[in-house]
Design a protein around this motif. Structure first.
Motif, PDB file in Angstrom:
ATOM      1  N   LEU A 103       0.826  -1.204   0.000  1.00 54.86           N
ATOM      2  CA  LEU A 103       0.000   0.000   0.000  1.00 54.86           C
ATOM      3  C   LEU A 103       0.865   1.261   0.000  1.00 54.86           C
ATOM      4  CD1 LEU A 103      -2.826   1.200   0.047  1.00 54.86           C
ATOM      5  CD2 LEU A 103      -2.783   1.038   2.523  1.00 54.86           C
ATOM      6  N   ALA A 104       1.899   1.308   0.846  1.00 56.64           N
ATOM      7  CA  ALA A 104       2.755   2.496   0.924  1.00 56.64           C
ATOM      8  C   ALA A 104       3.439   2.763  -0.413  1.00 56.64           C
ATOM      9  CB  ALA A 104       3.787   2.332   2.032  1.00 56.64           C
ATOM     10  N   LEU A 105       3.937   1.717  -1.065  1.00 52.41           N
ATOM     11  CA  LEU A 105       4.581   1.911  -2.362  1.00 52.41           C
ATOM     12  C   LEU A 105       3.581   2.336  -3.423  1.00 52.41           C
ATOM     13  CD1 LEU A 105       7.131  -1.033  -2.415  1.00 52.41           C
ATOM     14  CD2 LEU A 105       7.642   1.407  -2.339  1.00 52.41           C
ATOM     15  N   ALA A 106       2.384   1.802  -3.366  1.00 51.79           N
ATOM     16  CA  ALA A 106       1.349   2.208  -4.321  1.00 51.79           C
ATOM     17  C   ALA A 106       1.011   3.689  -4.136  1.00 51.79           C
ATOM     18  CB  ALA A 106       0.106   1.343  -4.159  1.00 51.79           C
ATOM     19  N   GLU A 107       0.957   4.140  -2.883  1.00 55.50           N
ATOM     20  CA  GLU A 107       0.697   5.555  -2.614  1.00 55.50           C
ATOM     21  C   GLU A 107       1.841   6.423  -3.118  1.00 55.50           C
ATOM     22  OE1 GLU A 107      -0.016   5.505   1.590  1.00 55.50           O
ATOM     23  OE2 GLU A 107      -2.140   5.017   1.331  1.00 55.50           O
ATOM     24  N   ARG A 108       3.079   5.972  -2.947  1.00 53.48           N
ATOM     25  CA  ARG A 108       4.239   6.712  -3.458  1.00 53.48           C
ATOM     26  C   ARG A 108       4.181   6.808  -4.977  1.00 53.48           C
ATOM     27  NH1 ARG A 108       8.203   8.374  -0.710  1.00 53.48           N
ATOM     28  NH2 ARG A 108       8.683   7.694   1.376  1.00 53.48           N
ATOM     29  N   ARG A 109       3.858   5.677  -5.630  1.00 52.56           N
ATOM     30  CA  ARG A 109       3.768   5.670  -7.091  1.00 52.56           C
ATOM     31  C   ARG A 109       2.676   6.630  -7.555  1.00 52.56           C
ATOM     32  NH1 ARG A 109       2.022   0.363 -10.082  1.00 52.56           N
ATOM     33  NH2 ARG A 109       0.135   0.916  -8.974  1.00 52.56           N
ATOM     34  N   ASP A 110       1.515   6.605  -6.888  1.00 44.88           N
ATOM     35  CA  ASP A 110       0.430   7.521  -7.249  1.00 44.88           C
ATOM     36  C   ASP A 110       0.876   8.972  -7.105  1.00 44.88           C
ATOM     37  OD1 ASP A 110      -1.164   5.313  -7.747  1.00 44.88           O
ATOM     38  OD2 ASP A 110      -2.335   5.511  -5.897  1.00 44.88           O
ATOM     39  N   PHE A 111       1.613   9.278  -6.048  1.00 45.37           N
ATOM     40  CA  PHE A 111       2.139  10.629  -5.837  1.00 45.37           C
ATOM     41  C   PHE A 111       3.108  11.001  -6.959  1.00 45.37           C
ATOM     42  CE2 PHE A 111       5.625  13.255  -4.099  1.00 45.37           C
ATOM     43  CZ  PHE A 111       4.928  14.441  -3.934  1.00 45.37           C
ATOM     44  N   GLY A 138      10.092  -1.977  -4.867  1.00 45.51           N
ATOM     45  CA  GLY A 138      10.418  -0.707  -4.234  1.00 45.51           C
ATOM     46  C   GLY A 138      11.852  -0.271  -4.431  1.00 45.51           C
ATOM     47  N   ALA A 139      12.716  -1.183  -4.883  1.00 43.49           N
ATOM     48  CA  ALA A 139      14.118  -0.843  -5.123  1.00 43.49           C
ATOM     49  C   ALA A 139      14.238  -0.019  -6.401  1.00 43.49           C
ATOM     50  CB  ALA A 139      14.963  -2.106  -5.243  1.00 43.49           C
ATOM     51  N   VAL A 140      15.276   0.800  -6.449  1.00 41.62           N
ATOM     52  CA  VAL A 140      15.580   1.566  -7.650  1.00 41.62           C
ATOM     53  C   VAL A 140      16.612   0.794  -8.462  1.00 41.62           C
ATOM     54  CG1 VAL A 140      16.650   3.671  -8.553  1.00 41.62           C
ATOM     55  CG2 VAL A 140      15.009   3.809  -6.671  1.00 41.62           C
ATOM     56  N   MET A 141      16.278   0.537  -9.718  1.00 46.68           N
ATOM     57  CA  MET A 141      17.190  -0.087 -10.662  1.00 46.68           C
ATOM     58  C   MET A 141      18.021   1.026 -11.282  1.00 46.68           C
ATOM     59  SD  MET A 141      16.153  -2.281 -14.034  1.00 46.68           S
ATOM     60  CE  MET A 141      16.698  -3.957 -13.855  1.00 46.68           C
ATOM     61  N   ALA A 142      19.341   0.964 -11.078  1.00 45.92           N
ATOM     62  CA  ALA A 142      20.244   1.994 -11.589  1.00 45.92           C
ATOM     63  C   ALA A 142      20.880   1.520 -12.890  1.00 45.92           C
ATOM     64  CB  ALA A 142      21.315   2.305 -10.544  1.00 45.92           C
ATOM     65  N   PHE A 143      20.483   2.142 -13.992  1.00 44.64           N
ATOM     66  CA  PHE A 143      21.052   1.828 -15.292  1.00 44.64           C
ATOM     67  C   PHE A 143      22.380   2.565 -15.434  1.00 44.64           C
ATOM     68  CE2 PHE A 143      16.637   0.901 -15.804  1.00 44.64           C
ATOM     69  CZ  PHE A 143      16.525  -0.042 -16.813  1.00 44.64           C
ATOM     70  N   VAL A 185      11.909   2.217 -10.828  1.00 45.93           N
ATOM     71  CA  VAL A 185      11.503   1.584  -9.577  1.00 45.93           C
ATOM     72  C   VAL A 185      10.870   0.226  -9.882  1.00 45.93           C
ATOM     73  CG1 VAL A 185      10.083   1.812  -7.493  1.00 45.93           C
ATOM     74  CG2 VAL A 185      11.152   3.837  -8.512  1.00 45.93           C
ATOM     75  N   VAL A 186      11.330  -0.803  -9.185  1.00 46.79           N
ATOM     76  CA  VAL A 186      10.775  -2.143  -9.357  1.00 46.79           C
ATOM     77  C   VAL A 186       9.373  -2.171  -8.759  1.00 46.79           C
ATOM     78  CG1 VAL A 186      11.036  -4.600  -8.817  1.00 46.79           C
ATOM     79  CG2 VAL A 186      13.075  -3.185  -9.233  1.00 46.79           C
ATOM     80  N   SER A 187       8.381  -2.504  -9.586  1.00 49.38           N
ATOM     81  CA  SER A 187       7.003  -2.562  -9.100  1.00 49.38           C
ATOM     82  C   SER A 187       6.524  -3.990  -8.868  1.00 49.38           C
ATOM     83  CB  SER A 187       6.050  -1.849 -10.063  1.00 49.38           C
ATOM     84  OG  SER A 187       6.103  -2.417 -11.349  1.00 49.38           O
ATOM     85  N   GLN A 188       7.164  -4.956  -9.502  1.00 51.10           N
ATOM     86  CA  GLN A 188       6.782  -6.355  -9.282  1.00 51.10           C
ATOM     87  C   GLN A 188       7.926  -7.265  -9.713  1.00 51.10           C
ATOM     88  OE1 GLN A 188       2.989  -7.337 -10.983  1.00 51.10           O
ATOM     89  NE2 GLN A 188       2.999  -9.407 -10.188  1.00 51.10           N
ATOM     90  N   VAL A 189       8.147  -8.339  -8.954  1.00 54.58           N
ATOM     91  CA  VAL A 189       9.101  -9.377  -9.319  1.00 54.58           C
ATOM     92  C   VAL A 189       8.277 -10.546  -9.847  1.00 54.58           C
ATOM     93  CG1 VAL A 189      10.898 -10.943  -8.489  1.00 54.58           C
ATOM     94  CG2 VAL A 189      10.749  -8.615  -7.555  1.00 54.58           C
ATOM     95  N   LEU A 190       8.458 -10.845 -11.135  1.00 56.97           N
ATOM     96  CA  LEU A 190       7.688 -11.913 -11.763  1.00 56.97           C
ATOM     97  C   LEU A 190       8.396 -13.264 -11.664  1.00 56.97           C
ATOM     98  CD1 LEU A 190       6.578  -9.973 -14.970  1.00 56.97           C
ATOM     99  CD2 LEU A 190       5.246 -10.368 -12.872  1.00 56.97           C
ATOM    100  N   ILE A 231       8.772  -2.626 -14.002  1.00 60.25           N
ATOM    101  CA  ILE A 231       9.269  -1.369 -13.449  1.00 60.25           C
ATOM    102  C   ILE A 231       8.318  -0.225 -13.782  1.00 60.25           C
ATOM    103  CG2 ILE A 231      11.718  -2.013 -13.453  1.00 60.25           C
ATOM    104  CD1 ILE A 231      12.009  -0.310 -16.041  1.00 60.25           C
ATOM    105  N   ASP A 232       8.409   0.817 -12.972  1.00 63.35           N
ATOM    106  CA  ASP A 232       7.746   2.088 -13.223  1.00 63.35           C
ATOM    107  C   ASP A 232       8.863   3.105 -13.408  1.00 63.35           C
ATOM    108  OD1 ASP A 232       5.332   0.803 -12.654  1.00 63.35           O
ATOM    109  OD2 ASP A 232       5.324   1.485 -10.566  1.00 63.35           O
ATOM    110  N   HIS A 233       8.763   3.939 -14.432  1.00 56.76           N
ATOM    111  CA  HIS A 233       9.804   4.941 -14.656  1.00 56.76           C
ATOM    112  C   HIS A 233       9.294   6.067 -15.529  1.00 56.76           C
ATOM    113  CE1 HIS A 233      11.506   2.649 -18.428  1.00 56.76           C
ATOM    114  NE2 HIS A 233      10.241   2.365 -18.250  1.00 56.76           N
ATOM    115  N   ALA A 234      10.086   7.114 -15.607  1.00 55.79           N
ATOM    116  CA  ALA A 234       9.731   8.294 -16.393  1.00 55.79           C
ATOM    117  C   ALA A 234      10.840   8.609 -17.387  1.00 55.79           C
ATOM    118  CB  ALA A 234       9.496   9.496 -15.476  1.00 55.79           C
ATOM    119  N   ASN A 235      10.443   9.183 -18.487  1.00 58.42           N
ATOM    120  CA  ASN A 235      11.331   9.704 -19.512  1.00 58.42           C
ATOM    121  C   ASN A 235      12.117   8.629 -20.265  1.00 58.42           C
ATOM    122  OD1 ASN A 235      11.943  12.120 -20.898  1.00 58.42           O
ATOM    123  ND2 ASN A 235      13.966  12.166 -19.972  1.00 58.42           N
TER     124      ASN A 235
END
Length: 168
Positions: free
Chosen positions: A25-33, A86-91, A104-109, A116-120
Motif C-alpha cells: 500500500l505504501a509503495l502504491a501511494e508513493r507511485r500515485d504521488f 520498491g528498489a531503484v534499478m540503476a542503469f 523503480v521495481v514494481s513487481q518481481v515476476l 518497473i515504473d519509470h519516467a522519460n
C-alpha cells in the motif's frame, strides 16, 4: 505472502523471510504521488525526468543525474544485484544514454523478469508496469532488455544494480 485488508483496501503482507513480490500500500501511494506530480509538471510545460520520478516513487532521497545514484547510495542505502519491489534499478551511463537512468521495481515476476515504473524512457512520459528481462550471462541483472512499448523489448542496456529503500 498473504493479503489482508486495511481500511477496506487490500494490502500485501509479507513474511520477514522473503521480500515482497508485489506493491505494498505504501509503495502504491508513493507511485500515485509520483505519477500525479509528473502529470502536474507536464501540465505546466515542464519536463518529466526519471530522477525525481524515482525519488518520489521509491522514497530514496538521492539527488543528481541517474548515473550518480549508485555511487551516492554507497554507505547510505543497501545496494545489490537482486531485484526487490520498491528498489531503484540503476542503469549505467552509455554513449546513447550518458546521464544513465533510474526506475523503480514494481513487481518481481521471476528470477529473470520484473516490472518497473519509470519516467522519460519515452520522452517526457511516465511508463508503469513495463517488463524488464535479465539477459546477463550470470543472471546478475547486469544486462537487461526493457519493454519500450507494450509487448516490445528494446536493445540491451547495462545495469549497475539495485538500491534498496530504508524499511520502516
Amino acid at each position: 505472502m498473504s493479503a489482508g485488508t486495511m481500511g477496506g483496501s487490500k494490502v500485501s503482507v509479507s513474511s520477514m523471510q522473503a521480500p515482497p513480490r508485489t506493491l505494498t500500500l505504501a509503495l502504491a501511494e508513493r507511485r500515485d504521488f509520483a505519477v500525479s506530480t509528473a502529470k502536474a509538471m507536464r501540465a505546466r510545460g515542464q519536463r518529466v525526468w526519471c530522477v525525481p520520478f524515482a525519488r518520489n516513487a521509491s522514497g530514496i532521497d538521492i539527488r543528481g543525474d541517474a548515473r550518480e545514484w549508485w555511487g551516492k547510495a554507497n554507505g547510505i542505502y543497501d545496494r545489490g544485484n537482486e531485484p526487490q519491489v520498491g528498489a531503484v534499478m540503476a542503469f549505467s551511463a552509455t554513449r546513447k544514454n550518458p546521464r544513465g537512468h533510474v526506475a523503480v521495481v514494481s513487481q518481481v515476476l521471476s528470477d529473470r523478469e520484473i516490472l518497473i515504473d519509470h519516467a522519460n524512457w519515452t520522452r517526457n512520459k511516465v511508463s508503469l508496469g513495463m517488463k524488464v528481462i535479465d539477459i546477463s550471462d550470470k543472471g546478475d541483472w547486469s544486462r537487461v532488455r526493457v519493454e519500450s512499448t507494450p509487448g516490445t523489448l528494446g536493445r540491451p542496456y547495462p545495469v549497475t544494480g539495485f538500491i534498496y529503500p530504508v524499511e520502516g
